[in-house]
Every structure is written in structure tokens, then in C-alpha cells.
Design an enzyme around this catalytic site. Sequence first.
Site, mmCIF file in Angstrom:
data_model
loop_
_atom_site.group_PDB
_atom_site.id
_atom_site.type_symbol
_atom_site.label_atom_id
_atom_site.label_comp_id
_atom_site.label_asym_id
_atom_site.label_seq_id
_atom_site.Cartn_x
_atom_site.Cartn_y
_atom_site.Cartn_z
ATOM 1 N N ILE A 56 0.806 -15.446 -10.660
ATOM 2 C CA ILE A 56 -0.475 -14.812 -10.975
ATOM 3 C C ILE A 56 -0.283 -13.662 -11.955
ATOM 4 C CG2 ILE A 56 -2.402 -13.489 -10.008
ATOM 5 C CD1 ILE A 56 -2.098 -15.136 -7.436
ATOM 6 N N GLY A 57 0.775 -12.875 -11.797
ATOM 7 C CA GLY A 57 0.997 -11.747 -12.697
ATOM 8 C C GLY A 57 1.092 -12.172 -14.144
ATOM 9 N N SER A 117 -4.391 -10.822 0.646
ATOM 10 C CA SER A 117 -4.147 -12.255 0.867
ATOM 11 C C SER A 117 -5.043 -12.888 1.922
ATOM 12 C CB SER A 117 -2.678 -12.471 1.258
ATOM 13 O OG SER A 117 -1.828 -12.114 0.203
ATOM 14 N N ALA A 156 5.134 -9.661 -12.765
ATOM 15 C CA ALA A 156 4.844 -10.647 -13.813
ATOM 16 C C ALA A 156 6.151 -11.251 -14.292
ATOM 17 C CB ALA A 156 4.085 -9.995 -14.953
ATOM 18 N N SER A 157 6.874 -11.850 -13.376
ATOM 19 C CA SER A 157 8.255 -12.223 -13.664
ATOM 20 C C SER A 157 8.469 -13.699 -13.933
ATOM 21 C CB SER A 157 9.150 -11.808 -12.492
ATOM 22 O OG SER A 157 8.709 -12.418 -11.299
ATOM 23 N N TYR A 174 3.868 -9.374 6.448
ATOM 24 C CA TYR A 174 3.148 -9.449 5.179
ATOM 25 C C TYR A 174 1.661 -9.174 5.385
ATOM 26 C CZ TYR A 174 1.384 -11.581 0.827
ATOM 27 O OH TYR A 174 0.740 -11.823 -0.361
ATOM 28 N N THR A 211 2.432 -5.528 -12.542
ATOM 29 C CA THR A 211 3.668 -5.673 -11.783
ATOM 30 C C THR A 211 3.799 -7.107 -11.274
ATOM 31 O OG1 THR A 211 2.691 -5.029 -9.652
ATOM 32 C CG2 THR A 211 3.556 -3.265 -11.062
#
Length: 281
Positions: free
Chosen positions: A35-36, A178, A29-30, A192, A27
Site C-alpha cells: 500500500i505504501g 486494520s 513504502a518498501s 497487532y 513510511t
Amino acid sequence: MPQLPHPTAESLRRDPLPLRGRTALVTGASRRGGIGYAVARRLAAYGASVYLHHHVPHDAAMPWGADRPENVIAAVREACADPEARVVEGPGDLSDPKAPAELIASAAEALGGRIDILVANHALSGSDGTLDAIDAAMLDAHWAVDTRSVLLLVQAYARLRAALPPRTPGGRVVMMTSGQDIAGGMPGEIAYALQKGALASITRSLSTTLAENAITVNTVNPGPVDTDYMTGDAYATIAAMFPGGRWGMPDDPARLITWLATDEAEWVTGQVIDSEGGFRR
């Protein structure tokens, strides 16, 4: 079959495609700076078929801007090492509570009915602040994307895997956090940090829940990674906090995540792993 105390000499010889025949959903990975994308390329290079999830409107609203899905998938296909492997992509707004199960179903259908590896890399950027600045809407937005959707993805993935023969090998879940639990925390991104902290806390419980199905569950903290979100003096300041004098690059955590997806990592589960290159806060 009893486990031998030592592997055979033949089994020690490294397979250049240790994920051949396996399938993966990544997910978030756009875009090629993320990182994706790096994880998807590594998985494909190890022989896996990969489904890349993206949500272009999110990136389009960010300072770094959106990438074109066809460019992302073309670059991942270039890294694909197994000519029989598939690389496909699809959209999904994971703030919608129905979207995680729909995404698992779509990815499974595209990959031949099975998902072996789930890498939950997506996250909401922005809409955050300090303790004094946050409000209920910010908290709810990060909960929906950063935490709720990940747990619903894992739930749908586990149900899909339950239909396979008992203890089918290759089941892997990798979540992302994170470093909010390390010295200093993230006081400027309370919403976050809170939701990512929830993933770190649930890692052990999920790993125990899914162990009987031969699924490992681990969470990776990649530390500061250069994904095109910082420049100038601030960028140089962060770089100086690494012993190596450079930021982490997307492929740094991707190497760890891909290793966790291989059979070599089958004895590693329930862990929150910091991969920060010696970063000094």
C-alpha cells in the site's frame, strides 16, 4: 478573509496536479506490492515530492520477501507528474525510539526543509498470536513499531510544522488501522489488533491537538488488500466476501489517502474511515 458560501466557478475546475509544490513522507513504502508504494505513486502523480521510507530487513524475513529500494523508487518516479518534484528514499528501523525523529529530519532535509503530508503506513508483521499464545515480547514489539513510532513521527512532524508561518495550508497526517473494531475483530492477531486499535482511538485527540496548526489527522482502514500475503483457497474465500468478488488492491486505499492529502479534504479531520469495498465479515 471571509469564506464565501459557494466556491467560484473557476475554483471548481479541478487542478490536474492538486499537490504540486507539496511534500510527503510515506513510511513502509518498501515494496511494489504494498500500500505504501501505491500511495507514493498517487502522491507523485498528483504533483507532490515524496520521500519513501523502507526497512528491507523486515520484508526479507517475511514470506513475500524484500524488494530492491532502487526498483521501488524508479517506479514511483515514473508516475511523477511534476518535473520539478523530487522522489527520494531512505531506510529506518522504527522499532528504535530515536528513529522517528531522525526520519522526519532526514525527509525534511531531502525535500527542501518541509514536510506537508505524513502517511504512517508501516507496521510489524508476524510475531503475534491468539490471546493464549501472545507474550510480553510480542506485545512490546508491536507497541514499538505499530503505535509508539507512529506517535513519535507525528510529534516530530508537528514540531517541524510549528516552525512554519501560522496556519500554513496543506498539513496532513494519515495513519493506518486494520478494522479491528469492526464485527469479528482479529482474534488471531491480538498484539497487532491492540496496537492498531490504539491509533484509531487517538485519532480524535491528535486532530484536536493539531487543528490550530491547520493540520488534519485521519486514520484509514483499508480492509483486506492483496499485498501478496495470501494465496490458494484462503485467497478465494476472502475474495468471495466482497460484493465485487475481488480483493482490495493497493491502489484502492491509495486513492482515498491521496484525496485526504489534497485541499479538497481540508474539512475532514478526526475520522477513522473504513474503505473496504463492502467487505462482509
